[in-house]
Write an enzyme that holds these catalytic residues in place. Structure first.
Site, PDB file in Angstrom:
ATOM      1  CE  LYS A   1      -0.640  25.370 -12.640  1.00 26.21           C
ATOM      2  NZ  LYS A   1      -1.511  24.325 -12.120  1.00 26.21           N
TER       3      LYS A   1
ATOM      4  CD  GLU B   1      11.153   1.470 -11.263  1.00 29.25           C
ATOM      5  OE1 GLU B   1      10.301   1.161 -10.415  1.00 29.25           O
ATOM      6  OE2 GLU B   1      11.552   0.698 -12.145  1.00 29.25           O
TER       7      GLU B   1
ATOM      8  CG  ASP C   1      -0.634   8.350  -4.708  1.00 30.06           C
ATOM      9  OD1 ASP C   1      -0.264   9.060  -5.652  1.00 30.06           O
ATOM     10  OD2 ASP C   1       0.151   7.681  -4.005  1.00 30.06           O
TER      11      ASP C   1
ATOM     12  CE  LYS D   1       2.372   6.501  -5.734  1.00 27.74           C
ATOM     13  NZ  LYS D   1       2.560   7.032  -4.364  1.00 27.74           N
TER      14      LYS D   1
HETATM   15  N1  HSE Z   1       1.554  11.663  -2.578  1.00 30.97           N
HETATM   16  C1  HSE Z   1       2.419  10.565  -2.873  1.00 30.97           C
HETATM   17  C2  HSE Z   1       2.659   9.784  -1.596  1.00 30.97           C
HETATM   18  C3  HSE Z   1       3.704  11.063  -3.449  1.00 30.97           C
HETATM   19  O1  HSE Z   1       2.356  10.297  -0.527  1.00 30.97           O
HETATM   20  O2  HSE Z   1       3.121   8.652  -1.664  1.00 30.97           O
HETATM   21  C4  HSE Z   1       4.555  10.003  -4.065  1.00 30.97           C
HETATM   22  O3  HSE Z   1       3.922   9.397  -5.151  1.00 30.97           O
END
Ligand code: HSE
Length: 411
Positions: free
Chosen positions: A38, A120, A192, A196
């Site tokens: 970027k 992965e 996050d 996942k």
């Molecule tokens: N911000 C994420 C974490 C990075 O702290 O796990 C890895 O996906």
């Protein structure tokens, strides 16, 4: 014989550089042809000619057969990955939010164009969990998957619990080490970990779930009182995503802080390490452990995907496509929680099914009891706004995750 990969890399941040460092040490049949970035002003450790700010230099380049996408912008990442998959290029991505948000579309694109998307590195950094859920547990009944999926939150919790470091300083360290997301609310708010979890659940159970439907409560409201309470009970508090099969038709997902005891594998997972506990019907309990954040650990998972593409590996999404997969996602399940609160209205709004313990001492008030998961979702904003702290408390009530409400409703 493996095919030669000619790679266009998007992003040269923590993971991109980590990947580059690792690739340098290997003699693999691959070449990084171009790197899209970027900011052209930033000093780079590699020759200028390798970089471009024009994504078409990669996407329209017929010499490039593989795209590795490691950028921070969800919508841009989706556009890049979609265009790459549609034009016959295979892709490796570590963009968890993008993958969790657009998984149905991404599966369709792969099918339509006969291309492969591997990710992965998007779940638990270096831990090889997706390919295991996809391949190894193909025929195994998985009762649950849970774990520590966010390195930054775990780092902050470890720094606080083991070293007495305050929240803001611990977060700053996690940012400086390159673990945290650009917006750290993604980490400490449980987003996050939720993305996942959704990706893992797609490969464990064949369910593709909209992130909006899944509860995520993070660690922002954790107080010294909660930590002290955990210490007195010989417990630790960890941020734990859970996917659980309730019966042969229903699966539930949620992300909550959780009290864990010494006998649980997660108890000893500290700092940026992640852990995944799989509870399977025949294999029984299994545990995967490794670094969940950082350039080299995550880069290693990305490289493993790249290497798999040399042999045309693709996820088959067998469980999602299986005709006999009747699993549906539900939030209609009772769970035991610890709620530290200020406002009685919140306790009322949550409509506890059963109260196991109540405690008042000055400003410290908590209740431990059973609530419906949907009620927590309905009151998520109020929980955040009133500084309340919620934790999954199966350890405190002695009752495991309860699916009774669901079964009663259907009986
Ligand atoms: N911000 C994420 C974490 C990075 O702290 O796990 C890895 O996906």
């Amino acid at each position: 014989m493996s095919k030669k990969l000619t790679i266009g890399l998007f992003g040269f941040g923590v993971v991109g550089q980590g990947l580059y460092d690792i690739i340098k040490t290997k003699n693999l049949n691959l070449e990084i042809v171009k790197i899209a970035i970027k900011n052209p002003e930033k000093d780079r450790s590699l020759p200028k000619e390798l970089f471009t700010t024009d994504r078409d230099d990669i996407l329209n380049n017929p010499e490039i057969n593989t795209v590795v996408e490691l950028i921070n912008d969800t919508e841009a990442a989706f556009e890049i990955v979609s265009r790459a998959l549609s034009s016959g290029k295979n892709v490796v991505s570590a963009s968890k939010k993008m993958i969790a948000t657009y998984l149905n579309e991404l599966i369709e694109l792969q099918q339509k164009h006969g291309t492969s998307l591997l990710y992965e590195g998007s779940v638990c950094g270096s831990i090889p969990i997706i390919r295991n859920l996809e391949e190894y547990y193909d025929n195994e009944l998985l009762h649950s998957i849970s774990g520590i999926f966010n390195g930054s939150s775990n780092y902050i919790l470890s720094k606080g619990f083991l070293e007495g470091l305050d929240y803001a300083s611990a977060l700053k360290q996690a940012q400086d080490l390159g673990f945290a997301e650009t917006d750290p609310t993604m980490d400490v708010g449980g987003y996050d970990a939720k993305y996942k979890l959704i990706i893992a659940a797609a490969h464990a159970y064949g369910v593709v779930i909209d992130p909006k439907d899944v509860l995520n409560v993070g660690i922002q409201n954790l107080s010294a009182k909660d930590l002290q309470y955990a210490r007195e009970k010989n417990l630790k508090i960890k941020l734990v995503p859970v996917a659980k099969e309730l019966d042969d038709r229903h699966v539930t997902l949620f992300v909550l802080p959780k009290f864990v005891n010494e006998s649980e594998f997660l108890y000893n997972v500290e700092y940026e390490y992640n852990g995944v506990t799989v509870q399977a019907a025949f294999a029984d309990q299994q545990f995967f452990f490794g670094k969940g954040a950082g350039g080299h650990p995550t880069g290693s998972a990305v490289l493993s995907d790249i290497a798999a593409l040399r042999y045309n590996y693709a996820y088959e999404y067998k469980k999602a496509k299986a005709d006999n997969n009747r699993l549906q996602f539900t939030n209609n399940v009772d769970i035991n929680i610890y709620l530290r609160y200020e406002d009685e209205a919140l306790v009322e709004a949550l409509e506890f099914e059963h109260i196991h313990e109540r405690f008042y001492s000055g400003s410290y008030k908590f209740v431990i009891g059973k609530v419906n998961l949907q009620k927590l979702i309905d009151n998520q904003q109020q929980i955040a706004d009133t500084g309340a702290f919620v934790a999954f408390a199966d350890q405190l009530s002695g009752v495991a995750l309860a699916a009774n409400k669901l079964q009663e409703a259907e009986a």
